[in-house]
Design a protein around this motif. Sequence first.
Motif, PDB file in Angstrom:
ATOM      1  N   THR A  92      -1.541   7.082  -2.108  1.00 39.18           N
ATOM      2  CA  THR A  92      -1.399   6.844  -3.535  1.00 39.18           C
ATOM      3  C   THR A  92      -0.406   5.710  -3.745  1.00 39.18           C
ATOM      4  O   THR A  92       0.489   5.494  -2.939  1.00 39.18           O
ATOM      5  CB  THR A  92      -0.944   8.102  -4.305  1.00 39.18           C
ATOM      6  OG1 THR A  92       0.297   8.546  -3.774  1.00 39.18           O
ATOM      7  CG2 THR A  92      -1.984   9.200  -4.207  1.00 39.18           C
ATOM      8  N   LYS A  93      -0.620   4.992  -4.852  1.00 45.65           N
ATOM      9  CA  LYS A  93       0.265   3.898  -5.208  1.00 45.65           C
ATOM     10  C   LYS A  93       0.735   4.096  -6.641  1.00 45.65           C
ATOM     11  O   LYS A  93       0.161   4.889  -7.386  1.00 45.65           O
ATOM     12  CB  LYS A  93      -0.424   2.546  -5.023  1.00 45.65           C
ATOM     13  CG  LYS A  93      -1.580   2.259  -5.961  1.00 45.65           C
ATOM     14  CD  LYS A  93      -2.213   0.912  -5.603  1.00 45.65           C
ATOM     15  CE  LYS A  93      -3.278   0.492  -6.572  1.00 45.65           C
ATOM     16  NZ  LYS A  93      -2.805   0.123  -7.899  1.00 45.65           N
ATOM     17  N   VAL A  94       1.771   3.343  -7.000  1.00 43.44           N
ATOM     18  CA  VAL A  94       2.365   3.531  -8.315  1.00 43.44           C
ATOM     19  C   VAL A  94       2.235   2.315  -9.221  1.00 43.44           C
ATOM     20  O   VAL A  94       2.453   2.413 -10.420  1.00 43.44           O
ATOM     21  CB  VAL A  94       3.858   3.922  -8.208  1.00 43.44           C
ATOM     22  CG1 VAL A  94       4.005   5.234  -7.466  1.00 43.44           C
ATOM     23  CG2 VAL A  94       4.663   2.822  -7.536  1.00 43.44           C
ATOM     24  N   ARG A  95       1.902   1.176  -8.658  1.00 38.13           N
ATOM     25  CA  ARG A  95       1.773  -0.049  -9.440  1.00 38.13           C
ATOM     26  C   ARG A  95       0.559  -0.815  -8.948  1.00 38.13           C
ATOM     27  O   ARG A  95      -0.262  -0.289  -8.230  1.00 38.13           O
ATOM     28  CB  ARG A  95       3.044  -0.907  -9.343  1.00 38.13           C
ATOM     29  CG  ARG A  95       4.298  -0.268  -9.885  1.00 38.13           C
ATOM     30  CD  ARG A  95       4.312  -0.119 -11.363  1.00 38.13           C
ATOM     31  NE  ARG A  95       4.379  -1.446 -11.973  1.00 38.13           N
ATOM     32  CZ  ARG A  95       4.415  -1.674 -13.254  1.00 38.13           C
ATOM     33  NH1 ARG A  95       4.404  -0.675 -14.094  1.00 38.13           N
ATOM     34  NH2 ARG A  95       4.457  -2.886 -13.736  1.00 38.13           N
ATOM     35  N   PHE A  99       0.586  -2.337  -1.613  1.00 42.61           N
ATOM     36  CA  PHE A  99       1.767  -2.327  -0.742  1.00 42.61           C
ATOM     37  C   PHE A  99       3.020  -1.832  -1.443  1.00 42.61           C
ATOM     38  O   PHE A  99       3.922  -1.314  -0.799  1.00 42.61           O
ATOM     39  CB  PHE A  99       2.034  -3.741  -0.195  1.00 42.61           C
ATOM     40  CG  PHE A  99       1.006  -4.202   0.797  1.00 42.61           C
ATOM     41  CD1 PHE A  99       1.112  -3.855   2.138  1.00 42.61           C
ATOM     42  CD2 PHE A  99      -0.071  -4.962   0.394  1.00 42.61           C
ATOM     43  CE1 PHE A  99       0.169  -4.266   3.058  1.00 42.61           C
ATOM     44  CE2 PHE A  99      -1.029  -5.385   1.302  1.00 42.61           C
ATOM     45  CZ  PHE A  99      -0.908  -5.035   2.641  1.00 42.61           C
ATOM     46  N   TYR A 100       3.086  -1.980  -2.758  1.00 46.05           N
ATOM     47  CA  TYR A 100       4.303  -1.656  -3.497  1.00 46.05           C
ATOM     48  C   TYR A 100       4.593  -0.154  -3.456  1.00 46.05           C
ATOM     49  O   TYR A 100       3.795   0.660  -3.928  1.00 46.05           O
ATOM     50  CB  TYR A 100       4.196  -2.136  -4.946  1.00 46.05           C
ATOM     51  CG  TYR A 100       5.441  -1.860  -5.740  1.00 46.05           C
ATOM     52  CD1 TYR A 100       6.582  -2.636  -5.561  1.00 46.05           C
ATOM     53  CD2 TYR A 100       5.494  -0.808  -6.630  1.00 46.05           C
ATOM     54  CE1 TYR A 100       7.741  -2.374  -6.264  1.00 46.05           C
ATOM     55  CE2 TYR A 100       6.641  -0.534  -7.354  1.00 46.05           C
ATOM     56  CZ  TYR A 100       7.774  -1.324  -7.161  1.00 46.05           C
ATOM     57  OH  TYR A 100       8.916  -1.043  -7.860  1.00 46.05           O
ATOM     58  N   ALA A 101       5.722   0.197  -2.875  1.00 50.73           N
ATOM     59  CA  ALA A 101       6.204   1.585  -2.822  1.00 50.73           C
ATOM     60  C   ALA A 101       5.211   2.537  -2.149  1.00 50.73           C
ATOM     61  O   ALA A 101       5.115   3.710  -2.514  1.00 50.73           O
ATOM     62  CB  ALA A 101       6.585   2.084  -4.220  1.00 50.73           C
ATOM     63  N   THR A 102       4.448   2.032  -1.161  1.00 50.42           N
ATOM     64  CA  THR A 102       3.539   2.888  -0.393  1.00 50.42           C
ATOM     65  C   THR A 102       3.871   2.765   1.090  1.00 50.42           C
ATOM     66  O   THR A 102       4.625   1.887   1.499  1.00 50.42           O
ATOM     67  CB  THR A 102       2.055   2.484  -0.582  1.00 50.42           C
ATOM     68  OG1 THR A 102       1.802   1.254   0.113  1.00 50.42           O
ATOM     69  CG2 THR A 102       1.677   2.340  -2.045  1.00 50.42           C
ATOM     70  N   ALA A 103       3.245   3.601   1.880  1.00 53.59           N
ATOM     71  CA  ALA A 103       3.408   3.551   3.333  1.00 53.59           C
ATOM     72  C   ALA A 103       2.377   2.640   3.998  1.00 53.59           C
ATOM     73  O   ALA A 103       2.286   2.605   5.223  1.00 53.59           O
ATOM     74  CB  ALA A 103       3.284   4.971   3.899  1.00 53.59           C
ATOM     75  N   LEU A 104       1.624   1.889   3.212  1.00 48.79           N
ATOM     76  CA  LEU A 104       0.529   1.104   3.770  1.00 48.79           C
ATOM     77  C   LEU A 104       0.984   0.068   4.789  1.00 48.79           C
ATOM     78  O   LEU A 104       0.380  -0.049   5.855  1.00 48.79           O
ATOM     79  CB  LEU A 104      -0.278   0.421   2.659  1.00 48.79           C
ATOM     80  CG  LEU A 104      -1.493  -0.368   3.146  1.00 48.79           C
ATOM     81  CD1 LEU A 104      -2.511   0.542   3.838  1.00 48.79           C
ATOM     82  CD2 LEU A 104      -2.135  -1.129   1.999  1.00 48.79           C
ATOM     83  N   TYR A 106       3.548   0.018   6.742  1.00 54.20           N
ATOM     84  CA  TYR A 106       3.916   0.726   7.976  1.00 54.20           C
ATOM     85  C   TYR A 106       2.661   1.216   8.706  1.00 54.20           C
ATOM     86  O   TYR A 106       2.528   1.041   9.918  1.00 54.20           O
ATOM     87  CB  TYR A 106       4.844   1.901   7.650  1.00 54.20           C
ATOM     88  CG  TYR A 106       5.233   2.688   8.878  1.00 54.20           C
ATOM     89  CD1 TYR A 106       6.216   2.217   9.734  1.00 54.20           C
ATOM     90  CD2 TYR A 106       4.603   3.896   9.180  1.00 54.20           C
ATOM     91  CE1 TYR A 106       6.563   2.938  10.873  1.00 54.20           C
ATOM     92  CE2 TYR A 106       4.943   4.613  10.307  1.00 54.20           C
ATOM     93  CZ  TYR A 106       5.930   4.128  11.147  1.00 54.20           C
ATOM     94  OH  TYR A 106       6.268   4.847  12.273  1.00 54.20           O
ATOM     95  N   LEU A 107       1.727   1.816   7.970  1.00 47.52           N
ATOM     96  CA  LEU A 107       0.501   2.327   8.571  1.00 47.52           C
ATOM     97  C   LEU A 107      -0.288   1.206   9.237  1.00 47.52           C
ATOM     98  O   LEU A 107      -0.736   1.349  10.383  1.00 47.52           O
ATOM     99  CB  LEU A 107      -0.366   3.017   7.511  1.00 47.52           C
ATOM    100  CG  LEU A 107      -1.756   3.474   7.953  1.00 47.52           C
ATOM    101  CD1 LEU A 107      -1.670   4.478   9.108  1.00 47.52           C
ATOM    102  CD2 LEU A 107      -2.522   4.051   6.772  1.00 47.52           C
ATOM    103  N   LEU A 108      -0.453   0.089   8.542  1.00 47.47           N
ATOM    104  CA  LEU A 108      -1.199  -1.028   9.119  1.00 47.47           C
ATOM    105  C   LEU A 108      -0.519  -1.564  10.376  1.00 47.47           C
ATOM    106  O   LEU A 108      -1.188  -1.938  11.339  1.00 47.47           O
ATOM    107  CB  LEU A 108      -1.386  -2.145   8.080  1.00 47.47           C
ATOM    108  CG  LEU A 108      -2.240  -1.785   6.865  1.00 47.47           C
ATOM    109  CD1 LEU A 108      -2.264  -2.945   5.870  1.00 47.47           C
ATOM    110  CD2 LEU A 108      -3.642  -1.360   7.258  1.00 47.47           C
ATOM    111  N   GLY A 109       0.798  -1.570  10.376  1.00 43.93           N
ATOM    112  CA  GLY A 109       1.536  -1.974  11.577  1.00 43.93           C
ATOM    113  C   GLY A 109       1.273  -1.037  12.741  1.00 43.93           C
ATOM    114  O   GLY A 109       1.064  -1.478  13.879  1.00 43.93           O
ATOM    115  N   ARG A 110       1.272   0.246  12.476  1.00 51.95           N
ATOM    116  CA  ARG A 110       1.007   1.250  13.529  1.00 51.95           C
ATOM    117  C   ARG A 110      -0.421   1.150  14.045  1.00 51.95           C
ATOM    118  O   ARG A 110      -0.682   1.420  15.215  1.00 51.95           O
ATOM    119  CB  ARG A 110       1.279   2.658  13.000  1.00 51.95           C
ATOM    120  CG  ARG A 110       2.701   2.928  12.578  1.00 51.95           C
ATOM    121  CD  ARG A 110       3.662   2.928  13.705  1.00 51.95           C
ATOM    122  NE  ARG A 110       3.321   4.026  14.609  1.00 51.95           N
ATOM    123  CZ  ARG A 110       3.897   4.255  15.777  1.00 51.95           C
ATOM    124  NH1 ARG A 110       4.835   3.466  16.196  1.00 51.95           N
ATOM    125  NH2 ARG A 110       3.524   5.253  16.523  1.00 51.95           N
TER     126      ARG A 110
END
Length: 179
Positions: A92-95, A99-104, A106-110
């Motif tokens: 889920t995202k807020v804006r 990428f803003y205020a999400t774990a995306l 980090y996830l894409l890096g992993r």
Amino acid sequence: MAETALLVVDMFNSYRHEDAGALAGNVADIVGPLADLIAAARTRDDVDLIYVNDNYGDFTAQSSDIIAAALDGARPDLVRPIVPEKGCRVLTKVRHSVFYATALDYLLGRLGTTRVILTGQVTEQCILYSALDAYVRHFDVAVPPDVVAHIDPELGKAALAMMARNMSADTTDSADCLD
């Protein structure tokens, strides 16, 4: 490890807002090709499928709540064909930006992602801002025009042109974006 991530942005929408009429008509045009692209991604080991959806200001909502509200909304026909399978990644995202205020990020890096394919809505808002954020993070960006929906046709067209020119986004149609 897949180098490409297919991001499905903000497709879980109740279509009960001011711009819903203009948006829903455009979403109706993309939902078939998008469902086909999602189905193709699910069969491939070299593509990670990730849904990212606005929480609409409800910070207690789980992704399942957001999907259920969309299915109970004014246009469930636009939601049913692209509902994630059990075990699919849903953030889920807020804006506007995925990428803003999400774990995306980090996830894409992993996952070892180097390329993101942005699909969903709204071309001149969330897709545009997400493309810019992906570009500044050094991801290759693809935005297939046949699987993104706009509210304003002129702004949608201008946003696609900006992404292609300023972010080197690949704007190949969805039938060829996984090649």
